[in-house]
Motif scaffolding. Sequence first.
Motif, PDB file in Angstrom:
ATOM      1  N   PRO A  78       0.832  -1.207   0.000  1.00 28.76           N
ATOM      2  CA  PRO A  78       0.000   0.000   0.000  1.00 28.76           C
ATOM      3  C   PRO A  78       0.866   1.256   0.000  1.00 28.76           C
ATOM      4  N   PRO A  79       0.336   2.344  -0.526  1.00 30.85           N
ATOM      5  CA  PRO A  79       1.100   3.594  -0.548  1.00 30.85           C
ATOM      6  C   PRO A  79       1.393   4.095   0.858  1.00 30.85           C
ATOM      7  N   ALA A 137      -0.638  28.748  -5.133  1.00 33.93           N
ATOM      8  CA  ALA A 137      -0.103  28.002  -3.985  1.00 33.93           C
ATOM      9  C   ALA A 137       0.120  26.559  -4.415  1.00 33.93           C
ATOM     10  N   LYS A 138       1.072  25.909  -3.755  1.00 32.09           N
ATOM     11  CA  LYS A 138       1.391  24.524  -4.088  1.00 32.09           C
ATOM     12  C   LYS A 138       1.401  23.683  -2.815  1.00 32.09           C
ATOM     13  N   LEU A 139       0.557  22.659  -2.794  1.00 30.43           N
ATOM     14  CA  LEU A 139       0.562  21.665  -1.718  1.00 30.43           C
ATOM     15  C   LEU A 139       1.321  20.460  -2.250  1.00 30.43           C
ATOM     16  N   GLU A 140       2.285  19.940  -1.488  1.00 28.16           N
ATOM     17  CA  GLU A 140       3.032  18.791  -1.980  1.00 28.16           C
ATOM     18  C   GLU A 140       3.397  17.839  -0.854  1.00 28.16           C
ATOM     19  N   CYS A 141       3.520  16.574  -1.233  1.00 27.99           N
ATOM     20  CA  CYS A 141       3.984  15.569  -0.274  1.00 27.99           C
ATOM     21  C   CYS A 141       4.816  14.534  -1.017  1.00 27.99           C
ATOM     22  N   ARG A 142       5.630  13.831  -0.273  1.00 26.06           N
ATOM     23  CA  ARG A 142       6.484  12.777  -0.826  1.00 26.06           C
ATOM     24  C   ARG A 142       5.840  11.449  -0.476  1.00 26.06           C
ATOM     25  N   VAL A 143       5.728  10.565  -1.471  1.00 25.33           N
ATOM     26  CA  VAL A 143       5.056   9.292  -1.270  1.00 25.33           C
ATOM     27  C   VAL A 143       5.939   8.139  -1.721  1.00 25.33           C
ATOM     28  N   SER A 144       5.593   6.966  -1.227  1.00 31.20           N
ATOM     29  CA  SER A 144       6.209   5.727  -1.686  1.00 31.20           C
ATOM     30  C   SER A 144       5.069   4.805  -2.065  1.00 31.20           C
ATOM     31  N   ALA A 145       5.042   4.393  -3.341  1.00 29.65           N
ATOM     32  CA  ALA A 145       3.958   3.525  -3.787  1.00 29.65           C
ATOM     33  C   ALA A 145       4.395   2.746  -5.014  1.00 29.65           C
ATOM     34  N   PHE A 146       4.225   1.421  -4.956  1.00 28.85           N
ATOM     35  CA  PHE A 146       4.405   0.561  -6.119  1.00 28.85           C
ATOM     36  C   PHE A 146       3.369  -0.538  -6.022  1.00 28.85           C
ATOM     37  N   PRO A 147       2.604  -0.770  -7.070  1.00 27.62           N
ATOM     38  CA  PRO A 147       2.675  -0.080  -8.348  1.00 27.62           C
ATOM     39  C   PRO A 147       2.245   1.384  -8.226  1.00 27.62           C
ATOM     40  N   PRO A 188       0.593   4.828  -7.998  1.00 23.19           N
ATOM     41  CA  PRO A 188      -0.716   5.072  -7.394  1.00 23.19           C
ATOM     42  C   PRO A 188      -1.633   5.920  -8.280  1.00 23.19           C
ATOM     43  N   PHE A 189      -2.902   5.882  -7.931  1.00 21.89           N
ATOM     44  CA  PHE A 189      -3.920   6.748  -8.513  1.00 21.89           C
ATOM     45  C   PHE A 189      -4.138   7.860  -7.502  1.00 21.89           C
ATOM     46  N   GLY A 213      -3.921  -0.908  -1.422  1.00 25.92           N
ATOM     47  CA  GLY A 213      -4.531  -0.101  -0.364  1.00 25.92           C
ATOM     48  C   GLY A 213      -4.478   1.383  -0.698  1.00 25.92           C
ATOM     49  N   GLN A 214      -4.772   2.182   0.301  1.00 21.36           N
ATOM     50  CA  GLN A 214      -4.750   3.627   0.104  1.00 21.36           C
ATOM     51  C   GLN A 214      -4.348   4.335   1.377  1.00 21.36           C
ATOM     52  N   THR A 215      -3.921   5.574   1.207  1.00 24.47           N
ATOM     53  CA  THR A 215      -3.605   6.440   2.327  1.00 24.47           C
ATOM     54  C   THR A 215      -4.009   7.849   1.934  1.00 24.47           C
ATOM     55  N   LEU A 216      -4.090   8.715   2.917  1.00 29.23           N
ATOM     56  CA  LEU A 216      -4.433  10.088   2.596  1.00 29.23           C
ATOM     57  C   LEU A 216      -3.725  11.037   3.531  1.00 29.23           C
TER      58      LEU A 216
END
Length: 186
Positions: free
Chosen positions: A46-47, A64-74, A76-77, A127-130
Amino acid sequence: MSKAKAAPPPGCTLNINDPQVQEAAIRIQASYRGHRSRKEMREKGPPKILQELKDVVLVEGSAAKLECRVSAFPDPFIVWYKDGKELKDGPKYRYVFEDPDFVALVVRDGVLADLGKYTVTIKNPFGQTLGSACILVEVPAKVSKGPDNIKAKRGTTVVLKAEISGEPPPDVAWLKDGDDIEEDDR
């Protein structure tokens, strides 16, 4: 005329079941295909959000720019929401995918209505995260209507009105002939 298949020279045979050969093949593939291959060699799952979204201040008329760093494979959507309502990628809201692991939302032409809570949903088959953050909007102070000129008789009460706006609400001061007027009973 048939061609006989020549045997490889001595020492040039590979056993593809050998773990060292498999590891070498993965490294060659990664080197050849670049960061995409390295990303695919990560563990599927899951991401995860590696760097959380942070609140940002948007000045009216700017972006304005909202940004985050993620780890996801495959891969993500990604879907962005403002106060629970899905935002479509377009001229106002731009979805940004920055290699290799940053996702962002750019909010253009800021207005007071852009104030709110923004949420990103990151989903893949496992899975998913937010994550969420707020955009705070600052609107420069503005006098939209100043006080009218008034003629009054000595000893009467005069009320001067002005229409002002701004976010956060601006501090207000009255001046007479360029000097501050101290608030008192009068």
